[in-house]
Design a protein around this motif. Structure first.
Motif, PDB file in Angstrom:
ATOM      1  N   ASN A   1      -4.180  12.215  -1.366  1.00 22.34           N
ATOM      2  CA  ASN A   1      -4.975  12.371  -0.141  1.00 22.34           C
ATOM      3  C   ASN A   1      -4.422  13.518   0.657  1.00 22.34           C
ATOM      4  O   ASN A   1      -3.392  13.399   1.288  1.00 22.34           O
TER       5      ASN A   1
ATOM      6  N   GLY B   1       0.782  -1.227   0.000  1.00 23.61           N
ATOM      7  CA  GLY B   1       0.000   0.000   0.000  1.00 23.61           C
ATOM      8  C   GLY B   1       0.805   1.263   0.000  1.00 23.61           C
ATOM      9  O   GLY B   1       0.300   2.324   0.332  1.00 23.61           O
TER      10      GLY B   1
ATOM     11  N   CYS C   1      -4.369   3.125   4.383  1.00 22.47           N
ATOM     12  CA  CYS C   1      -4.284   4.572   4.571  1.00 22.47           C
ATOM     13  C   CYS C   1      -3.695   5.290   3.392  1.00 22.47           C
ATOM     14  O   CYS C   1      -3.463   6.470   3.446  1.00 22.47           O
ATOM     15  N   SER C   2      -3.456   4.606   2.311  1.00 24.88           N
ATOM     16  CA  SER C   2      -2.747   5.275   1.233  1.00 24.88           C
ATOM     17  C   SER C   2      -3.583   5.397  -0.024  1.00 24.88           C
ATOM     18  O   SER C   2      -4.565   6.064  -0.047  1.00 24.88           O
ATOM     19  N   MET C   3      -3.179   4.762  -1.076  1.00 23.83           N
ATOM     20  CA  MET C   3      -3.859   4.998  -2.333  1.00 23.83           C
ATOM     21  C   MET C   3      -5.288   4.475  -2.282  1.00 23.83           C
ATOM     22  O   MET C   3      -5.513   3.324  -1.987  1.00 23.83           O
ATOM     23  N   THR C   4      -6.212   5.310  -2.547  1.00 27.64           N
ATOM     24  CA  THR C   4      -7.585   4.806  -2.658  1.00 27.64           C
ATOM     25  C   THR C   4      -8.027   5.004  -4.089  1.00 27.64           C
ATOM     26  O   THR C   4      -8.171   6.112  -4.557  1.00 27.64           O
TER      27      THR C   4
ATOM     28  N   ILE D   1      -5.793   7.465  -9.176  1.00 32.11           N
ATOM     29  CA  ILE D   1      -5.322   7.595  -7.798  1.00 32.11           C
ATOM     30  C   ILE D   1      -5.277   9.071  -7.492  1.00 32.11           C
ATOM     31  O   ILE D   1      -4.625   9.840  -8.190  1.00 32.11           O
ATOM     32  N   GLN D   2      -5.977   9.465  -6.428  1.00 34.51           N
ATOM     33  CA  GLN D   2      -6.016  10.885  -6.122  1.00 34.51           C
ATOM     34  C   GLN D   2      -5.160  11.148  -4.903  1.00 34.51           C
ATOM     35  O   GLN D   2      -5.064  10.327  -4.010  1.00 34.51           O
TER      36      GLN D   2
ATOM     37  N   ASN E   1      -4.583  -1.539   1.249  1.00 38.58           N
ATOM     38  CA  ASN E   1      -4.405  -0.141   0.868  1.00 38.58           C
ATOM     39  C   ASN E   1      -4.996   0.811   1.883  1.00 38.58           C
ATOM     40  O   ASN E   1      -5.416   1.889   1.545  1.00 38.58           O
TER      41      ASN E   1
ATOM     42  N   LYS F   1       2.729   4.641  -1.181  1.00 41.59           N
ATOM     43  CA  LYS F   1       2.478   5.630  -2.216  1.00 41.59           C
ATOM     44  C   LYS F   1       3.800   5.999  -2.827  1.00 41.59           C
ATOM     45  O   LYS F   1       4.176   7.157  -2.875  1.00 41.59           O
TER      46      LYS F   1
END
Lengths: 577, 182
Positions: free
Chosen positions: A576, A465, B150-153, A573-574, B148, A467
């Motif tokens: 956050n 997960g 807390c990151s890419m949603t 993917i935006q 995923n 980024k």
């Protein structure tokens, strides 16, 4: 760039015409619009930033009142010479000032933008003088600090706190407290909104009823002085009196604002280049949105000839679709916590020459002059290091025989068996020099294993997960031996958050390597029939840079933010915030 | 009882450089996605893209776990009937397994070859393999994979009706969970 994912065209799809279109011959050559778009369009890597300043705990230099501080900003070129670029206003009587004036600077990803800040206490006698006229050596120096622009932008709230120091007192061991300077950055793009529109015309008429019309639209922004400036144009449709053009994408920035008056002209394409104006409409984007919701049409008019009024035509313009979406930029993703992770792989094949001899590409000059490998590492690493939060960089070598063992095409540069990371650019340099002493150069030159290892790291990070977007720098002196295996590894990695920069050092003929860079050729194909989903490889031959020259490596790096944003956008993917 | 198949969401994006003989294709192309001769889905026809058609159409297809390939066939409806102008095989390992996370949206492209084995263009698709049904729940909150967190949603995929294709021999059952089920 061989990218199969749909992307914002900004009207460019029609300008210049896609080479692929079956009816490609109709693509009008309208150079002015092309150049205009390119200069304002999607590839612009320059983001305008505003820096604002505040400080705490400044030294008090005035006897009867507090200091009256002012900030002076310098930019530092590669050779270290600072050039003054900006001064804030003077804040009276404060040791914890917040300045109002902001410094506008353009963020360039591929350059290390070093900034130097000096804070001065402005003497009372100068308080009425314009800040620009003040002589700095007549003021009291309160302290200085420096940083790199990307350091500010990669902080979560885009604020960097720096301790102020006194430059002259390098011999004093304990520095008295001089306070802190806080620099805050704001991206000043007025709007990130992109509008998608589908426009249609009805009953286009021209000179006589029976002539053919090949219509296209040009949307221009009106300016106070002179002719409207074209913002985009549609494709040319063949022989159509009721044309519906493909969707037009306009960024609000291209036209100013949603309420800016626009001129939408409908021309009849003429292969001579002199297109006839059929009619025009003057509307803003907001008006077009209203047209869409009402479903009504707007009559075109023919502009006034001398002595006559506008002639209102029967033809009408309709807006079949009008939707807005937000386009995030590279800096937005950074703000949302995305990172660029730097990885490096170094060629240790025998073709580099014996490292102990001065003509070897791996020669470690005792005078401290960096060899080509070291220069490339520093040039790329210097820029990328700020985007990596922990500064742990995986570093590998390939094509050599470590002390006891067979030739390895992916060994850890730090000599460890368990982990491949080193700390900071310094860590890479130290691991490189020690590896040179501990391995024997061999061959052949294979990239496959290194690329596969990097791809594994990228996909594991995805699975956890993260980024993170990974950048692998491969520095090599020769042409890769097994081209197909390298292509296979690249194709497999093409769907991962990874970009590969290949820098060729030495004098070899790198023509074959250019095949790997899809910019210069076709999309890469693996031996199993899979084609690369995107172009992730950039190749450039390295030329030693004399001071003052622009490096080719910078051009490589300049493409990275686009590759990164395209990857993010294609997956929706935006960032956050 | 475990499921023996997975649902794939394949979005057929576009094709490039399609030809019949030496000449570029003019129109009327569509793509068929197959797991075996009996199980397939087809896109709508693209009538104007010519040699560079685009569909951007999402198809849902069940893929038994033992299948190792998905076949992509590009068809063209010409005056002399329906022609298969290019085929590509997509190995399941390209979008499942390895270290890629569950529900990863894979963008894949393949070289098409015609009946003679000659190269004939490229097909672009995106594939997402959904968890087997017994692992998923009806809870929409769980749509975004826990990995995923807390990151890419990525945007949750809207519900897609199964395209009408023929699916002989397999019964697709969706377990029903009551709202109070723990």
């Amino acid at each position: 760039m061989g990218n199969c994912c749909s992307d914002v065209a900004g009207g460019r799809a029609a300008v210049g015409g896609t080479a692929a279109a079956a009816g490609g011959a109709d693509a009008a050559a309208n150079d002015a619009v092309d150049y205009y778009l390119k200069s304002r369009g999607f590839h612009a890597m320059f983001s305008p930033i505003e820096l604002s300043f505040s400080a705490t705990n400044l030294r008090d230099r005035d006897v009867l009142s507090k200091s009256d501080p002012m900030v002076v900003v310098y930019t530092k070129a590669r050779d270290g010479q600072p050039t003054e670029v900006f001064r804030t206003e003077v804040v009276l009587n404060s040791l914890n000032p917040t300045w109002i004036m902001k410094y506008a600077i353009t963020f360039q990803f591929e350059v290390v933008q070093t900034l130097l800040f000096h804070i001065y206490d402005v003497d009372t006698q100068f308080h009425d003088i314009d800040v620009k006229m003040l002589k700095l050596d007549e003021q009291q120096f309160l302290g200085e600090a420096s940083c790199v622009l990307s350091e500010i932008l990669t902080k979560p709230n885009r604020s960097l706190t720096l301790d102020l120091v006194q430059k002259e007192d390098s011999t004093i061991s304990s520095h008295p407290q001089r306070g802190q300077l806080v620099v805050h950055a704001e991206e000043c793009i007025s709007s990130k909104t992109t509008t998608e529109m589908i426009l249609r015309c009805s009953d286009l008429e021209h000179k006589d009823l029976f002539s053919r019309i090949n219509p296209f639209l040009v949307i221009s922004k009106t300016v106070e002085s002179g002719n409207p400036i074209p913002a985009c144009k549609t494709e040319v449709l063949k022989n159509d009196h009721n044309p519906i053009w493909k969707p037009i994408f306009l960024n609000i920035q291209q036209v100013g604002s949603k309420d800016s008056p626009l001129v939408i002209e409908c021309y009849n394409f003429n292969s001579s280049g002199k297109h006839d104006l059929i009619g025009e409409v003057r509307k803003s984007l907001a008006d077009l949105e209203k047209l869409r919701s009402s479903g009504a049409g707007e009559n075109l008019f023919s502009p006034a000839a001398v002595g006559h009024d506008h002639k209102v035509l029967k033809s009408q313009l309709f807006v079949d679709k009008f939707s807005e979406s937000v386009q995030y930029t590279f800096l937005d993703y950074l703000k949302g916590g995305c990172e660029l992770n730097f990885m490096v792989a170094i060629d240790f094949t025998a073709s580099n020459g014996n490292p102990r001899l001065p003509d070897s590409l791996h020669y470690l000059d005792p005078s401290g002059r960096l060899n080509a490998y070291q220069q490339a590492i520093v040039e790329v690493g210097e820029v990328l290091q700020f985007y990596d939060s922990d500064k742990h960089f995986p570093a590998w070598g390939f094509g050599a025989r470590p002390i006891d063992g067979p030739v390895s095409h992916c060994f850890n540069l730090n000599g460890s068996n368990s982990h491949c990371e080193v700390e900071g650019i310094q860590g890479i340099m130290m691991a490189y020099t020690s590896a040179l002493l501990n391995v024997s150069l061999a061959g052949p030159t294979l990239f496959g294993p290194v690329i596969s290892t990097a791809a594994l790291i990228a996909s594991q990070s995805l699975a956890n997960g993260g980024k993170k977007y990974f950048v692998l720098l491969i520095i090599t002196d020769g042409v890769v031996t097994d081209l197909q295996e390298t292509k296979d590894a690249i194709v497999k990695a093409s769907d991962l958050p990874l970009s590969i920069l290949i820098v060729g050092v030495g004098g070899a003929d790198f023509k074959e390597m250019e095949i790997l860079d899809a910019d210069k050729g076709e999309r890469l194909e693996s031996s199993t029939g899979r084609v690369a989903s995107r172009d992730i490889v950039q190749f450039v031959p390295f030329r030693s840079v004399q001071s003052g020259q622009i490096s080719v490596v910078q051009a490589l790096l300049a493409e990275l933010p686009t590759q990164f944003s395209t990857y993010m956008r294609s997956r929706d993917i935006q960032p956050n915030f | 009882m475990g499921s023996t198949s997975r649902t794939l969401e394949i979005t057929v994006l576009s094709c490039e450089d399609l030809r019949i003989g030496r000449k570029w294709v003019k129109k009327n192309t569509y793509v068929m996605v197959r797991t075996d001769p009996l199980n397939y889905r087809a896109t709508k026809m693209d009538t104007e893209g010519g040699a560079y058609p685009s569909w951007n159409q999402r198809l849902s297809i069940e893929m038994p776990l033992h299948e190792r390939f998905i076949t992509l066939e590009v068809h063209c409806k010409t005056a002399s009937g329906d022609k298969t102008i290019g085929t590509a095989r997509m190995p399941a390992t390209d979008f499942m397994g390895g270290y890629l996370p569950e529900n990863y949206l894979n963008f894949l492209s393949y070289r098409l070859r015609d009946a003679k084995g000659e190269r004939n263009g490229i097909v672009n698709v995106s594939v997402k393999a959904n968890l087997p049904e017994y692992l998923s729940s009806n809870d929409n909150d769980k749509k975004v994979s826990e990995i995923n967190a807390c990151s890419m949603t990525s945007k949750p995929a809207p519900a897609i009706p199964i395209e009408d294709g023929k699916n002989f021999g397999f019964v697709t059952g969706i377990p029903i969970w009551s709202k109070n089920h723990v």
